[in-house]
Design an enzyme around this catalytic site. Structure first.
Site, PDB file in Angstrom:
ATOM      1  CG  ASP A 206      -4.626  26.760  45.035  1.00 47.32           C
ATOM      2  OD1 ASP A 206      -3.569  26.797  44.360  1.00 47.32           O
ATOM      3  OD2 ASP A 206      -4.951  27.694  45.786  1.00 47.32           O
ATOM      4  CE1 TYR A 208      -1.464  27.605  36.558  1.00 50.72           C
ATOM      5  CE2 TYR A 208      -3.191  26.705  35.162  1.00 50.72           C
ATOM      6  CZ  TYR A 208      -1.869  26.733  35.565  1.00 50.72           C
ATOM      7  OH  TYR A 208      -0.955  25.894  34.965  1.00 50.72           O
ATOM      8  CG  HIS A 355       4.912  23.007  41.786  1.00 49.52           C
ATOM      9  ND1 HIS A 355       4.749  24.043  40.886  1.00 49.52           N
ATOM     10  CD2 HIS A 355       3.665  22.530  42.041  1.00 49.52           C
ATOM     11  CE1 HIS A 355       3.464  24.185  40.613  1.00 49.52           C
ATOM     12  NE2 HIS A 355       2.786  23.280  41.294  1.00 49.52           N
TER      13      HIS A 355
END
Length: 393
Positions: A206, A208, A355
């Site tokens: 999503d 920042y 990630h």
């Protein structure tokens, strides 16, 4: 050998209007010119949807009268703007078999031959829904909107827009809410990458959540904003893969990638300030799953193949021939699976790893070699020069 075909969606155009110029890093495409109507702006929607049971006419319905059954049956495949069946009301992801555009399987019609009338679509909406969807109609790239039109009219998406309206997210020209990111006008910035030119998808979680950071592209920040830690780690991996050609930039604006056909898409497109995942499970995931299904059908549709001499050897087919998807982290991998991009026999290259966040980069992101692997696959699929100049940030 014939010259490469030219597609309208890929032609930069100029107009004589006094409309403000786009950012220097964003080309204007013929299909993306906003269509304004000389009518009174609809009032903000009421809290209760008084048209909940009103039947919404589709673009196809609007073309024929009730007695034109034979003509409707004969011409039905021509009116294909939109997406899945109107009785689907997903809470997270639409069913995997919902890849249809008004009864026609998604990906069975060439991208540039799919008709779409923005004005007809707007006219087909109830007044309150029209107000809620003004942002999408005004700011979404038209190569995307024509395939997402019916999706944004789905009950789940209209409910999402009511939630966002209550959060202060309204039209592109309205005052931006102080604690919701990105600004409304930037929520669909990712669609500045024309669908037919997409080569790579980099899927984020999503936006920042810090002030001034989010601007509609996953992992990117506007010029002048400090480079976030995750992007710093992406730069570190780039440096390890291209040690002689990559120089770490002093900014985090990934416009150089966007201009080469890299789709920087988040699974969730809005967020509250300083509250990651605050807009998760509100409906965005269903919408972006649909975006990924459209990429499955049409990503790279207008990309040809270059021969050994680097000159065009094939024109685009009008159908997706496959893209690279960089899925960093478990949540990105989940969205790829939900959209069916990694199904057996997939035409795409799906690259998964940890990630790039500081919390996980050492657990498999560093050393994943994704940038070089992506280019090797793209040059095999699209010929010499078919890759991305990752060092051009």
């Amino acid at each position: 050998m014939s010259a490469a075909a030219v597609y309208l969606e890929d032609l930069p155009v100029t107009t004589g209007s006094k409309k403000a110029s786009p950012p220097a890093d964003t080309a204007v495409y013929l299909e993306d010119i906003n269509v304004s109507k000389k009518e009174k702006k609809p009032a903000p929607p009421a809290a209760e949807n008084t048209n909940a049971n009103k039947r919404q006419r589709t673009l196809f319905d609007m073309q024929f009268g009730p007695d034109d059954g034979a003509k409707r049956q004969k011409l039905a495949p021509r009116f294909t703007a939109g997406s899945s069946s109107s009785n689907i009301t997903p809470t997270s992801s639409p069913p995997k078999n919902a890849s249809f555009i008004k009864g026609r399987a998604l990906g069975t019609q060439r991208l540039n031959s799919i008709p779409f009338s923005l004005s007809a679509f707007v006219d087909s909406l109830p007044t309150d829904t029209r107000a809620l969807l003004a942002l999408e109609c005004d700011t979404m790239g038209k190569s995307w909107l024509k395939l997402l039109a019916d999706e944004i009219a789905q009950p789940y998406f209209v409910d999402l827009k009511r939630f966002l309206y209550a959060e202060g997210v309204k039209g592109a020209g309205d005052q931006a809410p102080p604690r919701i990111y990105p600004q409304p006008k930037d929520i669909y910035a990712w669609s500045n990458t024309p669908l037919g030119r997409v080569k790579v998808v980099i899927l984020g979680q999503d936006p920042y959540p810090g002030a001034g950071q989010a601007h509609g592209y996953s992992f990117s920040v506007p010029p002048g904003v400090a480079v976030p830690a995750s992007l710093q780690n992406i730069y570190t991996e780039l440096r390890s893969e291209y040690p002689s050609s990559f120089t770490r930039p002093g900014h985090g604006h990934l416009a150089g990638w966007v201009s080469q056909g890299v789709l920087l898409l988040n699974a969730v497109l809005t967020v509250r300030a300083n509250a990651p995942n605050s807009h998760a499970e509100k409906g965005w995931e269903a919408f972006t799953d649909r975006v990924l299904r459209i990429v499955d059908a049409y990503g790279g549709a207008n990309l040809g193949r270059a021969g050994a001499d680097g000159k065009p050897d094939e024109t685009g087919t009008g159908f997706g021939r496959g893209v690279v998807v960089l899925a960093w982290g478990a949540k990105a991998a989940k969205r790829v699976a939900a959209a069916g991009l990694d199904k057996p026999g997939s035409k795409h290259l799906i690259l998964k790893s940890a990630h790039p966040s500081p919390r996980s980069a050492d657990s498999g992101f560093f050393g994943n070699g994704h940038f070089k692997k992506a280019n090797e696959w793209l040059e095999t699929r699209y010929g010499p020069g078919g890759g991305v100049d990752w060092c051009n940030v």
